[in-house]
Design an enzyme around this catalytic site. Sequence first.
Site, short mmCIF file in Angstrom:
data_model
loop_
_atom_site.label_atom_id
_atom_site.label_comp_id
_atom_site.label_asym_id
_atom_site.label_seq_id
_atom_site.Cartn_x
_atom_site.Cartn_y
_atom_site.Cartn_z
N GLU A 265 0.89 -1.17 0.00
CA GLU A 265 0.00 0.00 0.00
C GLU A 265 0.91 1.20 0.00
O GLU A 265 1.64 1.43 0.96
CB GLU A 265 -0.83 0.02 1.27
CG GLU A 265 -1.59 -1.24 1.52
CD GLU A 265 -3.06 -1.03 1.24
OE1 GLU A 265 -3.56 0.06 1.54
OE2 GLU A 265 -3.68 -1.95 0.72
N CYS A 302 -1.32 9.23 3.50
CA CYS A 302 -1.34 8.72 2.13
C CYS A 302 -2.55 9.25 1.38
O CYS A 302 -2.60 9.20 0.17
CB CYS A 302 -1.34 7.19 2.14
SG CYS A 302 -2.66 6.52 3.15
P1 NAP Z 1 9.18 3.93 3.62
O1 NAP Z 1 10.33 4.84 3.68
O2 NAP Z 1 8.92 3.25 2.32
O3 NAP Z 1 9.37 2.85 4.79
C1 NAP Z 1 8.52 1.74 5.01
C2 NAP Z 1 9.35 0.51 5.38
O4 NAP Z 1 9.93 -0.03 4.19
C3 NAP Z 1 10.50 0.78 6.32
O5 NAP Z 1 10.64 -0.33 7.17
C4 NAP Z 1 11.67 0.89 5.38
O6 NAP Z 1 12.88 0.55 6.01
C5 NAP Z 1 11.33 -0.13 4.32
N1 NAP Z 1 11.93 0.21 3.03
C6 NAP Z 1 11.81 1.38 2.36
N2 NAP Z 1 12.47 1.32 1.19
C7 NAP Z 1 13.01 0.09 1.12
C8 NAP Z 1 13.81 -0.58 0.14
N3 NAP Z 1 14.16 0.03 -1.00
N4 NAP Z 1 14.18 -1.84 0.40
C9 NAP Z 1 13.83 -2.45 1.54
N5 NAP Z 1 13.09 -1.88 2.50
C10 NAP Z 1 12.68 -0.62 2.29
O7 NAP Z 1 7.81 4.68 3.99
P2 NAP Z 1 7.58 5.83 5.08
O8 NAP Z 1 8.33 7.02 4.63
O9 NAP Z 1 7.79 5.28 6.42
O10 NAP Z 1 6.02 6.14 4.95
C11 NAP Z 1 5.50 7.20 4.20
C12 NAP Z 1 4.94 6.67 2.89
O11 NAP Z 1 3.97 5.67 3.17
C13 NAP Z 1 4.20 7.73 2.08
O12 NAP Z 1 4.54 7.58 0.73
C14 NAP Z 1 2.74 7.42 2.31
O13 NAP Z 1 1.88 7.85 1.28
C15 NAP Z 1 2.78 5.92 2.43
N6 NAP Z 1 1.64 5.38 3.18
C16 NAP Z 1 0.70 4.67 2.51
C17 NAP Z 1 -0.41 4.19 3.18
C18 NAP Z 1 -1.47 3.41 2.45
O14 NAP Z 1 -2.35 2.86 3.10
N7 NAP Z 1 -1.45 3.34 1.14
C19 NAP Z 1 -0.55 4.41 4.55
C20 NAP Z 1 0.44 5.13 5.23
C21 NAP Z 1 1.53 5.60 4.51
P3 NAP Z 1 14.05 1.64 6.17
O15 NAP Z 1 13.46 2.83 6.85
O16 NAP Z 1 15.11 0.90 6.92
O17 NAP Z 1 14.43 2.01 4.80
#
Ligand code: NAP
Length: 531
Positions: A265, A302
């Site tokens: 998501e 999001c």
């Molecule tokens: P994020 O940076 O993608 O982090 C989420 C998790 O994924 C973390 O544990 C992160 O670990 C890991 N991760 C990220 N990139 C990775 C990669 N290339 N390889 C392996 N693991 C990886 O997300 P965030 O910044 O915490 O959250 C904000 C985002 O979430 C926004 O874009 C928002 O729109 C979205 N969101 C979506 C929803 C929905 O329901 N659709 C709900 C809430 C938030 P590390 O930190 O160690 O990299």
Amino acid sequence: MTLHGKHLIAGRITGDEAEGFRAWDPAEGAPLDPSFCEAGAADVAAAAEAAEAAFAAYAATEPAHRANFLERIASEIEDLGEALVERASRESGLAAGRIRGERGRTAYQLRLFAAAVREGSWVDARIERPVPERTPVPKPDLRRMNVPLGPVAVFGASNFPLAYSVAGGDTASALGAGCPVICKAHPAHPGTSEMVGRAILRAAEAEKMPDGVFSLVHGQGYEVGLGLVRHPLVQAVGFTGSLQGGRALFDAAAARPVPIPVYAEMGSVNPVFILPSALEKGPEALAEKLAGSILLGVGQFCTNPGLAFGVAGEAMETFARALSEHIRRGEPATMLHRGIRDRFCAGTDRLGAAQGVRRVAVAERAADPARTEAGGMLFRTDAQTFLANDMLAEEVFGPSSLVVVARDMAELEEVAHSLKGQLTASIHGDAEEIARHDGLVRALRRVAGRFIFNGFPTGVEVCSAMHHGGPYPATTDVRTGAVGDAALLRFVRPAAWQDFPSSLLPAELRDRNERGVRRLVDGAYSTEDVG
Ligand code: NAP
């Protein structure tokens, strides 16, 4: 509760502090104790092996037993009281009131899944009785239902340290479906993750669930998450976070010798289309509400409305002026972590530098970088510039939005057709006007998971009729979402039994419908026994 900063693997506390990292208080600009362990390949393997060892016994638990487990997790989280609120608030910069609300939602979600699991019909049992006398070939006895997939890896997002994290919708639905969970704690809130992880383990112990039903590993590099997704014993992934993260894990899962489903998501720009009838009714009031949605929670949802579209004219100008004014007056506030703020600054710089785009409003009070603050920003462009530059349609996570002014309704429709998958699309106007613009409505319905009439996208009701998902890049699987009890279906697969004696079938498929679930029997739904 004193945090130990270690992994929780199959009920044991493990990890080497030497490799640690610390959480960060974004409002104070200071690290938080304790140091958290960085998982290695051996920790990931131990968690995956424990999950696999637990799988058969856990999948065989009675639905009521799993429901009790989910409810117990909810109570254990509630019992953490203000200590959890305080830690989550310090690690995320989110106000205590917001965290309390999120805790309520997390407990509610767990109980919602528990109710669905206890009721049982979600397994979609189907029975077709045999017709031995059928010619030219007899029809066999066929019975089908959903069965759990196996160990599930869960990744939470930083903007919901409770509701989309360790005990969020992914964990609740995977556990509800009968799948053990290995959670990779988000490095932005490792202490919150440990507290919730320990609550889950207490619930597992109280309900005598097998060791390995839940594990939590820490790590702040990509390797831990990638290692989990690549581990051959992991059978599915639930992810909430950025498009970059979701896509990286999706690609890693697809490249495995045995690919597995990834339910990611991700972000969305949640376009808001404002038709002339809505603007005529009250451009100022509309602008105030839209500004409220853009600035809510420092734009860290999001469902934040990153794009607003309207048709050129006097009313649109009044609306744009009022929106700019509200954005200017909005108070900057602390973002979740430095990485999120850096990405927000880079994204808004990119928008501001794009040809044909004007920065029309910036928060009056300067944001304080020492407190990881960001303030609202508003940009403006025309439809042709928007259509010519894909970057303008990308998510900038935070309190920013781009107003796109079209020449006429035809151009507005063209813009709607250009959009990629979204969690939501909103349309403002009166019903008659919307009905006259069928093409626009069809274009928006095609891209959006949730279609909103005269409203704004922020605020997701958690209930059975909600769909929080959408076509790529909003998610990696257009058929599902993590909100609402339909999320259980992500972690199962259908299986059919042919000509098995009733006594050897799962309870839901036996002649005697002892669990009283709704079943499709020879084409008609029923809760009766079959003869
Ligand atoms: P994020 O940076 O993608 O982090 C989420 C998790 O994924 C973390 O544990 C992160 O670990 C890991 N991760 C990220 N990139 C990775 C990669 N290339 N390889 C392996 N693991 C990886 O997300 P965030 O910044 O915490 O959250 C904000 C985002 O979430 C926004 O874009 C928002 O729109 C979205 N969101 C979506 C929803 C929905 O329901 N659709 C709900 C809430 C938030 P590390 O930190 O160690 O990299």
